[in-house]
Scaffold this motif. Structure first.
Motif, PDB file in Angstrom:
ATOM      1  N   VAL A   9      39.338  30.510 -78.992  1.00 49.86           N
ATOM      2  CA  VAL A   9      40.301  31.729 -78.576  1.00 49.86           C
ATOM      3  C   VAL A   9      40.256  32.847 -79.248  1.00 49.86           C
ATOM      4  O   VAL A   9      40.342  33.921 -78.646  1.00 49.86           O
ATOM      5  CB  VAL A   9      41.739  31.033 -78.897  1.00 49.86           C
ATOM      6  N   LEU A  10      39.626  32.941 -80.384  1.00 51.81           N
ATOM      7  CA  LEU A  10      39.498  34.213 -81.177  1.00 51.81           C
ATOM      8  C   LEU A  10      38.103  34.977 -80.834  1.00 51.81           C
ATOM      9  O   LEU A  10      38.179  36.059 -81.563  1.00 51.81           O
ATOM     10  CB  LEU A  10      39.782  34.174 -82.883  1.00 51.81           C
ATOM     11  N   GLU A  11      37.281  34.252 -80.406  1.00 53.31           N
ATOM     12  CA  GLU A  11      35.750  34.832 -80.432  1.00 53.31           C
ATOM     13  C   GLU A  11      35.962  36.307 -79.645  1.00 53.31           C
ATOM     14  O   GLU A  11      35.322  37.197 -80.158  1.00 53.31           O
ATOM     15  CB  GLU A  11      35.082  33.840 -79.468  1.00 53.31           C
ATOM     16  N   PRO A  12      36.780  36.332 -78.404  1.00 49.17           N
ATOM     17  CA  PRO A  12      36.953  37.895 -77.657  1.00 49.17           C
ATOM     18  C   PRO A  12      37.517  38.655 -78.922  1.00 49.17           C
ATOM     19  O   PRO A  12      37.089  40.346 -78.668  1.00 49.17           O
ATOM     20  CB  PRO A  12      37.627  37.527 -76.621  1.00 49.17           C
TER      21      PRO A  12
ATOM     22  N   THR B 154      46.344  39.213 -95.527  1.00 47.54           N
ATOM     23  CA  THR B 154      46.587  38.003 -95.475  1.00 47.54           C
ATOM     24  C   THR B 154      46.089  37.212 -94.405  1.00 47.54           C
ATOM     25  O   THR B 154      46.482  37.915 -93.242  1.00 47.54           O
ATOM     26  CB  THR B 154      47.927  37.619 -96.087  1.00 47.54           C
ATOM     27  N   LEU B 155      46.116  36.014 -94.238  1.00 49.38           N
ATOM     28  CA  LEU B 155      45.983  35.328 -93.100  1.00 49.38           C
ATOM     29  C   LEU B 155      47.238  35.324 -92.073  1.00 49.38           C
ATOM     30  O   LEU B 155      47.035  35.664 -90.814  1.00 49.38           O
ATOM     31  CB  LEU B 155      45.711  33.802 -93.348  1.00 49.38           C
TER      32      LEU B 155
ATOM     33  N   LEU C 180      47.431  39.724 -84.636  1.00 51.33           N
ATOM     34  CA  LEU C 180      46.959  39.181 -83.404  1.00 51.33           C
ATOM     35  C   LEU C 180      48.099  38.977 -82.587  1.00 51.33           C
ATOM     36  O   LEU C 180      47.729  39.124 -81.131  1.00 51.33           O
ATOM     37  CB  LEU C 180      46.106  37.924 -83.716  1.00 51.33           C
ATOM     38  N   ALA C 181      49.256  38.405 -82.947  1.00 54.19           N
ATOM     39  CA  ALA C 181      50.311  38.103 -82.242  1.00 54.19           C
ATOM     40  C   ALA C 181      50.739  39.343 -81.244  1.00 54.19           C
ATOM     41  O   ALA C 181      50.873  39.475 -80.182  1.00 54.19           O
ATOM     42  CB  ALA C 181      51.445  37.473 -82.862  1.00 54.19           C
ATOM     43  N   ALA C 182      50.771  40.616 -82.071  1.00 57.25           N
ATOM     44  CA  ALA C 182      51.161  41.643 -81.480  1.00 57.25           C
ATOM     45  C   ALA C 182      50.192  42.236 -80.483  1.00 57.25           C
ATOM     46  O   ALA C 182      50.569  43.037 -79.811  1.00 57.25           O
ATOM     47  CB  ALA C 182      51.135  42.968 -82.818  1.00 57.25           C
ATOM     48  N   ARG C 183      48.867  41.779 -80.544  1.00 63.53           N
ATOM     49  CA  ARG C 183      47.881  42.145 -79.577  1.00 63.53           C
ATOM     50  C   ARG C 183      48.069  41.000 -78.419  1.00 63.53           C
ATOM     51  O   ARG C 183      47.295  41.152 -77.433  1.00 63.53           O
ATOM     52  CB  ARG C 183      46.511  42.127 -80.223  1.00 63.53           C
ATOM     53  N   GLY C 184      48.936  40.003 -78.320  1.00 65.19           N
ATOM     54  CA  GLY C 184      49.208  39.227 -77.266  1.00 65.19           C
ATOM     55  C   GLY C 184      48.374  37.987 -77.491  1.00 65.19           C
ATOM     56  O   GLY C 184      48.218  36.950 -76.696  1.00 65.19           O
ATOM     57  N   VAL C 185      47.881  37.644 -78.897  1.00 66.89           N
ATOM     58  CA  VAL C 185      46.913  36.478 -79.014  1.00 66.89           C
ATOM     59  C   VAL C 185      47.849  35.553 -80.016  1.00 66.89           C
ATOM     60  O   VAL C 185      48.049  35.737 -81.179  1.00 66.89           O
ATOM     61  CB  VAL C 185      45.546  36.740 -79.615  1.00 66.89           C
TER      62      VAL C 185
ATOM     63  N   SER D  94      47.467  29.822 -84.180  1.00 73.71           N
ATOM     64  CA  SER D  94      48.137  29.241 -85.707  1.00 73.71           C
ATOM     65  C   SER D  94      47.459  29.780 -86.743  1.00 73.71           C
ATOM     66  O   SER D  94      46.421  30.301 -86.773  1.00 73.71           O
ATOM     67  CB  SER D  94      48.285  27.713 -85.771  1.00 73.71           C
ATOM     68  N   HIS D  95      48.143  29.731 -88.071  1.00 73.26           N
ATOM     69  CA  HIS D  95      47.681  30.212 -89.190  1.00 73.26           C
ATOM     70  C   HIS D  95      46.077  29.233 -89.365  1.00 73.26           C
ATOM     71  O   HIS D  95      45.031  29.936 -89.866  1.00 73.26           O
ATOM     72  CB  HIS D  95      48.146  29.720 -90.156  1.00 73.26           C
ATOM     73  N   ASN D  96      46.044  28.004 -88.885  1.00 73.65           N
ATOM     74  CA  ASN D  96      45.114  27.308 -89.252  1.00 73.65           C
ATOM     75  C   ASN D  96      43.766  27.770 -88.353  1.00 73.65           C
ATOM     76  O   ASN D  96      42.558  27.643 -88.695  1.00 73.65           O
ATOM     77  CB  ASN D  96      45.346  25.776 -89.218  1.00 73.65           C
ATOM     78  N   ALA D  97      44.164  28.186 -87.025  1.00 75.17           N
ATOM     79  CA  ALA D  97      43.262  28.778 -86.156  1.00 75.17           C
ATOM     80  C   ALA D  97      42.390  29.943 -86.688  1.00 75.17           C
ATOM     81  O   ALA D  97      40.993  30.151 -86.559  1.00 75.17           O
ATOM     82  CB  ALA D  97      43.608  28.915 -84.753  1.00 75.17           C
ATOM     83  N   VAL D  98      43.322  30.642 -87.363  1.00 82.19           N
ATOM     84  CA  VAL D  98      42.768  31.982 -87.901  1.00 82.19           C
ATOM     85  C   VAL D  98      41.778  31.656 -89.095  1.00 82.19           C
ATOM     86  O   VAL D  98      40.668  32.017 -89.150  1.00 82.19           O
ATOM     87  CB  VAL D  98      43.708  32.924 -88.486  1.00 82.19           C
ATOM     88  N   TRP D  99      42.248  30.711 -90.047  1.00 82.49           N
ATOM     89  CA  TRP D  99      41.371  30.096 -90.972  1.00 82.49           C
ATOM     90  C   TRP D  99      40.225  29.814 -90.772  1.00 82.49           C
ATOM     91  O   TRP D  99      38.918  29.780 -90.970  1.00 82.49           O
ATOM     92  CB  TRP D  99      42.288  29.094 -91.745  1.00 82.49           C
ATOM     93  N   GLN D 100      40.341  28.728 -89.761  1.00 82.96           N
ATOM     94  CA  GLN D 100      39.060  28.003 -89.197  1.00 82.96           C
ATOM     95  C   GLN D 100      38.031  29.020 -88.625  1.00 82.96           C
ATOM     96  O   GLN D 100      36.733  29.015 -88.792  1.00 82.96           O
ATOM     97  CB  GLN D 100      39.401  26.956 -87.991  1.00 82.96           C
ATOM     98  N   PHE D 101      38.399  29.968 -88.061  1.00 78.10           N
ATOM     99  CA  PHE D 101      37.604  30.912 -87.377  1.00 78.10           C
ATOM    100  C   PHE D 101      37.009  31.878 -88.386  1.00 78.10           C
ATOM    101  O   PHE D 101      35.773  32.010 -88.262  1.00 78.10           O
ATOM    102  CB  PHE D 101      38.334  32.015 -86.601  1.00 78.10           C
TER     103      PHE D 101
END
Length: 119
Positions: A62-65, A81-82, A89-94, A97-104
């Protein structure tokens, strides 16, 4: 991961259920789980086929683009911070979760240590 059972077996099981036999007795006769009999019958009623669906697959990242934005934010803000990055990212419409950002960040080898010089 286990492989799907043969279509021949599935067709015989569904034919027995369609002919009026109970799911439990069909499961005992063919040596399969009752849940399998029920699921195969449901699949036959909805699609008209007993063929198994696709197993496995690949989820797109999801975060690749948004990689360029994330790298830019990490480079320009030293105290990011994460959770704050997740909120931006949520403000940009994405919405992730916290974990998804960390994994990316881990997968991409990105880091934003606040105290990089600390011994």
């Amino acid at each position: 991961m286990t492989r799907a059972l043969s279509n021949d077996l599935r067709e015989r099981v569904v034919a027995a259920v369609v002919s009026g036999e109970s799911s439990r007795s069909v499961a005992a006769r063919f040596g399969v789980a009752v849940s399998s009999v029920v699921k195969w019958s449901q699949r036959y009623r909805t699609t008209g086929s007993v063929a198994p669906g696709k197993m496995g697959g690949h989820r797109r990242r999801v975060l690749e683009p948004h990689r360029a934005f994330i790298v830019e934010r990490i480079n320009e803000t030293s105290n990011l911070t994460l959770h704050r990055l997740k909120d931006e990212l949520a403000a940009r419409g994405v919405r992730v979760s916290h974990n998804a950002v960390w994994q990316f960040l881990r997968r991409e080898g990105l880091s934003f240590k606040k105290n990089a010089v600390r011994p």
